[in-house]
Enzyme design. Structure first.
Site, PDB file in Angstrom:
ATOM      1  N   ASP A   9      33.604  12.632  39.352  1.00 27.33           N
ATOM      2  CA  ASP A   9      33.227  13.787  40.126  1.00 27.33           C
ATOM      3  C   ASP A   9      34.173  13.633  41.349  1.00 27.33           C
ATOM      4  O   ASP A   9      33.894  12.845  42.267  1.00 27.33           O
ATOM      5  CB  ASP A   9      31.950  13.916  40.519  1.00 27.33           C
ATOM      6  CG  ASP A   9      31.018  13.955  39.409  1.00 27.33           C
ATOM      7  OD1 ASP A   9      31.074  13.241  38.236  1.00 27.33           O
ATOM      8  OD2 ASP A   9      30.038  14.810  39.131  1.00 27.33           O
ATOM      9  N   GLU A  40      33.519  19.442  39.754  1.00 27.99           N
ATOM     10  CA  GLU A  40      32.402  20.421  40.190  1.00 27.99           C
ATOM     11  C   GLU A  40      31.898  20.236  41.498  1.00 27.99           C
ATOM     12  O   GLU A  40      31.322  21.176  42.075  1.00 27.99           O
ATOM     13  CB  GLU A  40      31.330  20.315  38.962  1.00 27.99           C
ATOM     14  CG  GLU A  40      30.472  19.067  39.264  1.00 27.99           C
ATOM     15  CD  GLU A  40      28.840  19.331  39.073  1.00 27.99           C
ATOM     16  OE1 GLU A  40      28.529  20.316  38.454  1.00 27.99           O
ATOM     17  OE2 GLU A  40      28.078  18.555  39.450  1.00 27.99           O
ATOM     18  N   ASN A  41      32.432  19.088  42.230  1.00 23.86           N
ATOM     19  CA  ASN A  41      32.005  19.045  43.552  1.00 23.86           C
ATOM     20  C   ASN A  41      33.218  19.139  44.639  1.00 23.86           C
ATOM     21  O   ASN A  41      33.140  18.771  45.809  1.00 23.86           O
ATOM     22  CB  ASN A  41      31.408  17.637  43.860  1.00 23.86           C
ATOM     23  CG  ASN A  41      30.113  17.432  43.159  1.00 23.86           C
ATOM     24  OD1 ASN A  41      29.867  16.542  42.405  1.00 23.86           O
ATOM     25  ND2 ASN A  41      29.293  18.398  43.237  1.00 23.86           N
ATOM     26  N   HIS A  69      26.919  22.344  39.157  1.00 22.84           N
ATOM     27  CA  HIS A  69      27.211  23.026  40.370  1.00 22.84           C
ATOM     28  C   HIS A  69      28.601  24.043  39.833  1.00 22.84           C
ATOM     29  O   HIS A  69      29.085  24.629  40.993  1.00 22.84           O
ATOM     30  CB  HIS A  69      27.788  22.043  41.312  1.00 22.84           C
ATOM     31  CG  HIS A  69      26.492  21.325  42.062  1.00 22.84           C
ATOM     32  ND1 HIS A  69      25.594  21.820  42.615  1.00 22.84           N
ATOM     33  CD2 HIS A  69      26.212  19.983  42.112  1.00 22.84           C
ATOM     34  CE1 HIS A  69      24.767  21.032  43.051  1.00 22.84           C
ATOM     35  NE2 HIS A  69      25.021  19.754  42.480  1.00 22.84           N
ATOM     36  N   HIS A 155      27.567  15.766  31.340  1.00 23.40           N
ATOM     37  CA  HIS A 155      26.986  15.785  32.662  1.00 23.40           C
ATOM     38  C   HIS A 155      25.580  15.872  32.856  1.00 23.40           C
ATOM     39  O   HIS A 155      24.805  16.909  32.148  1.00 23.40           O
ATOM     40  CB  HIS A 155      27.501  16.933  33.417  1.00 23.40           C
ATOM     41  CG  HIS A 155      27.406  16.887  34.883  1.00 23.40           C
ATOM     42  ND1 HIS A 155      28.588  16.475  35.642  1.00 23.40           N
ATOM     43  CD2 HIS A 155      26.544  17.686  35.682  1.00 23.40           C
ATOM     44  CE1 HIS A 155      28.366  16.545  36.738  1.00 23.40           C
ATOM     45  NE2 HIS A 155      27.295  17.279  37.016  1.00 23.40           N
ATOM     46  N   HIS A 180      27.855  12.885  37.015  1.00 24.42           N
ATOM     47  CA  HIS A 180      26.779  13.610  37.727  1.00 24.42           C
ATOM     48  C   HIS A 180      26.161  12.660  38.813  1.00 24.42           C
ATOM     49  O   HIS A 180      25.727  13.142  39.870  1.00 24.42           O
ATOM     50  CB  HIS A 180      26.006  14.234  36.892  1.00 24.42           C
ATOM     51  CG  HIS A 180      24.707  14.939  37.646  1.00 24.42           C
ATOM     52  ND1 HIS A 180      24.701  15.872  38.591  1.00 24.42           N
ATOM     53  CD2 HIS A 180      23.423  14.601  37.588  1.00 24.42           C
ATOM     54  CE1 HIS A 180      23.639  16.264  38.938  1.00 24.42           C
ATOM     55  NE2 HIS A 180      22.748  15.444  38.385  1.00 24.42           N
ATOM     56  N   HIS A 182      27.499  10.024  40.113  1.00 21.95           N
ATOM     57  CA  HIS A 182      28.476   9.453  41.227  1.00 21.95           C
ATOM     58  C   HIS A 182      28.776   7.958  41.327  1.00 21.95           C
ATOM     59  O   HIS A 182      29.394   7.489  42.259  1.00 21.95           O
ATOM     60  CB  HIS A 182      28.176  10.243  42.720  1.00 21.95           C
ATOM     61  CG  HIS A 182      28.471  11.782  42.543  1.00 21.95           C
ATOM     62  ND1 HIS A 182      28.764  12.319  43.714  1.00 21.95           N
ATOM     63  CD2 HIS A 182      28.642  12.637  41.771  1.00 21.95           C
ATOM     64  CE1 HIS A 182      29.015  13.621  43.580  1.00 21.95           C
ATOM     65  NE2 HIS A 182      28.624  13.992  42.444  1.00 21.95           N
TER      66      HIS A 182
END
Length: 271
Positions: A9, A40-41, A69, A155, A180, A182
């Site tokens: 991520d 996604e972040n 997200h 995820h 997801h 992290h």
């Protein structure tokens, strides 16, 4: 042998800049054929915009995956509706959702498919069953798309759901790598039927913080239970991921290696 680089991520501007800075070096070090990153972040820690997606793809990513997200930035959905297949949303969204849950790349070493799944335990929104859909999509990619090499980003929140996904797809896909949480796990393995597995790749984001966010607001939230904003933290960045080497004829994984690199902001100006 085909080599896949996967980066976990990407969090905010520091994560984006570190990824783009380190990618040429990582490609050279490992002889990378295909680069995949979860983005996604990437937009201030929540979601992804078309502009940022194009920047990451132009920097050398071949495919961007997402997760829960994916819709946080409203401009992404209409852009995906236009059919930019290099950014994936979870496969297990209902039929008619903008975007695609898988893609097939033509490379000099054969066809490579990438699939995005999202778990259902302790994660929102609730989606269709990733076990059934992931299995049927892997079979379709092999039979209809003639893709021997299939990479899956799962995820999900719980380790049990990720581990179970790995076993469920063992022998059908080349790799199942989790995202997801992290935090990189240390359980990389080649499963019995030849699928590379890692519960979580970790993140490419600020290392001095809480999952890429500034510490104090999150500590305050835990102490007081009061809502607050969680800004993306600063440098240095810890870039985490994995390198998977795959037999291009059989699609079975030969090796999986976890990677971590620390990137200082000063490194960007020194290069």
């Amino acid at each position: 042998m085909l080599t896949i680089l996967f980066v976990g991520d990407i969090v905010g501007e520091p994560g984006r800049k570190a990824f783009m800075h380190m990618l040429p070096e990582l490609k050279h070090e490992f002889g990378v054929d295909v680069t995949i990153a979860n983005a996604e972040n990437a937009a201030a820690g929540r979601g992804l915009t078309p502009k940022l997606a194009q920047e990451l793809l132009s920097a050398g990513a071949d495919v961007l995956t997402t997760g829960d997200h994916v819709w946080d930035q409203p401009e992404l959905a209409p852009w995906l509706q236009l059919g930019d297949a290099k950014v994936l949303r979870p496969l297990n969204y209902p039929e008619g959702t903008p975007g695609n849950g898988s893609i097939v790349l033509d490379t000099p070493k054969g066809r490579v498919a990438v699939m995005q799944l999202q778990g259902r335990s302790f994660i929102q929104p609730p989606l269709e069953n990733p076990f059934q859909l992931g299995e049927s999509e892997a079979i379709r990619l092999r039979e209809e798309e003639k893709a021997n090499i299939i990479f899956v980003d799962i995820h999900a929140e719980t380790t049990s759901e990720k581990v179970s996904t790995g076993y469920n797809l063992d022998g059908l896909v080349s790799a199942v790598i989790g995202t997801h949480t992290h935090v990189q796990t240390a359980d990389e393995i080649i499963l019995e039927q030849g699928t590379a597995y890692l519960t979580d790749a970790g993140m490419c984001g600020p290392s001095i913080g809480v999952l890429g966010r500034e510490r104090e607001p999150i500590i305050k939230r835990f102490r007081t239970s009061m809502p607050t904003k969680f800004p993306v933290a600063g440098w240095p960045v810890r870039l985490c991921g994995a390198v998977i080497r795959v037999d291009e004829q059989t699609g079975k994984a030969l090796d999986i290696v976890r990677i971590q690199r620390m990137v200082e902001k000063s490194d960007l100006h020194a290069s």
